[in-house]
Design a protein around this motif. Structure first.
Motif, PDB file in Angstrom:
ATOM      1  N   SER A 110       0.891  -1.229   0.039  1.00 15.64           N
ATOM      2  CA  SER A 110       0.022  -0.024  -0.096  1.00 15.64           C
ATOM      3  C   SER A 110       0.797   1.414  -0.209  1.00 15.64           C
ATOM      4  O   SER A 110       1.942   1.183   0.543  1.00 15.64           O
ATOM      5  CB  SER A 110      -0.819   0.090   1.150  1.00 15.64           C
ATOM      6  OG  SER A 110      -1.530   1.042   1.552  1.00 15.64           O
ATOM      7  N   SER A 111       0.344   2.378  -0.562  1.00 12.93           N
ATOM      8  CA  SER A 111       1.011   3.741  -0.265  1.00 12.93           C
ATOM      9  C   SER A 111       0.467   4.414   0.700  1.00 12.93           C
ATOM     10  O   SER A 111       0.636   5.532   1.028  1.00 12.93           O
ATOM     11  CB  SER A 111       0.664   4.549  -1.804  1.00 12.93           C
ATOM     12  OG  SER A 111      -0.532   4.677  -1.849  1.00 12.93           O
ATOM     13  N   ASN A 114      -6.060   4.254   1.478  1.00 10.21           N
ATOM     14  CA  ASN A 114      -6.796   3.161   0.905  1.00 10.21           C
ATOM     15  C   ASN A 114      -6.246   2.790  -0.537  1.00 10.21           C
ATOM     16  O   ASN A 114      -7.065   2.442  -1.401  1.00 10.21           O
ATOM     17  CB  ASN A 114      -8.421   3.445   0.928  1.00 10.21           C
ATOM     18  CG  ASN A 114      -9.020   3.790   2.184  1.00 10.21           C
ATOM     19  OD1 ASN A 114      -8.741   2.876   2.907  1.00 10.21           O
ATOM     20  ND2 ASN A 114     -10.022   4.706   2.404  1.00 10.21           N
ATOM     21  N   SER A 115      -5.019   3.097  -0.625  1.00  7.25           N
ATOM     22  CA  SER A 115      -4.425   2.677  -2.173  1.00  7.25           C
ATOM     23  C   SER A 115      -3.723   1.734  -1.824  1.00  7.25           C
ATOM     24  O   SER A 115      -2.650   1.533  -1.218  1.00  7.25           O
ATOM     25  CB  SER A 115      -3.572   4.161  -2.450  1.00  7.25           C
ATOM     26  OG  SER A 115      -2.789   3.644  -3.364  1.00  7.25           O
ATOM     27  N   TYR A 116      -4.192   0.670  -2.708  1.00  8.68           N
ATOM     28  CA  TYR A 116      -3.368  -0.735  -2.679  1.00  8.68           C
ATOM     29  C   TYR A 116      -2.679  -1.141  -3.988  1.00  8.68           C
ATOM     30  O   TYR A 116      -3.508  -0.845  -4.806  1.00  8.68           O
ATOM     31  CB  TYR A 116      -4.296  -1.907  -1.978  1.00  8.68           C
ATOM     32  CG  TYR A 116      -4.851  -1.489  -0.670  1.00  8.68           C
ATOM     33  CD1 TYR A 116      -4.011  -1.894   0.512  1.00  8.68           C
ATOM     34  CD2 TYR A 116      -5.908  -0.858  -0.460  1.00  8.68           C
ATOM     35  CE1 TYR A 116      -4.493  -1.609   1.618  1.00  8.68           C
ATOM     36  CE2 TYR A 116      -6.491  -0.578   0.891  1.00  8.68           C
ATOM     37  CZ  TYR A 116      -5.601  -0.849   1.904  1.00  8.68           C
ATOM     38  OH  TYR A 116      -6.052  -0.588   3.177  1.00  8.68           O
TER      39      TYR A 116
END
Length: 139
Positions: A110-111, A114-116
């Motif tokens: 993940s960054s 909620n960014s995967y």
């Protein structure tokens, strides 16, 4: 699916165990501290081992605000850290990693927030190069 706090504690302990060098003599089993890790990522790093060398990369500062792309290796033979080429993929935390057939593999992560990621990469330690593999399926 969110991972529990105990899952991340387990990962951190595994990193600690890999970084600490174990020495065995005929008479005694003892632990000896390895030199401090020199990389800039500190939490949620990916780790794999190949040929008795630990590879540590990615992760974030303890506040998860700055992500790292760095890749380092630790050799218990030389008792030293060496910085390797940065991987071509985006910096990440919480990626999974393993080794198989002489290669290291890193995927997902993940960054933050909620960014995967669904990308998957293979590392060749002989050439210090990465090759992108087929993306992981979206869930």
């Amino acid at each position: 699916m969110a991972r529990s706090h105990s899952y991340y504690k387990m990962i951190i302990w595994l990193i600690v165990v890999i970084i600490i060098k174990t020495s065995l003599s005929a008479q005694t089993l003892y632990w000896q501290a390895a030199p401090p890790y020199l990389g800039d990522g500190r939490t949620f790093q990916h780790v794999f081992t190949l040929n008795n060398i630990a590879y540590v990369g990615g992760g974030a500062t303890t506040t998860n605000t700055i992500l790292s792309k760095q890749l380092w290796k630790f050799s218990h033979t030389t008792n030293a850290w060496t910085r390797l080429s940065d991987p071509p993929f985006r910096p990440r935390l919480g990626a999974f990693a393993f080794s198989l057939g002489g290669y290291g593999y890193v995927g997902s992560g993940s960054s933050g927030g909620n960014s995967y990621f669904i990308d998957f990469w293979r590392y060749d330690p002989a050439l210090d190069t990465w090759q992108q593999m087929q993306d992981l399926p979206k869930l």
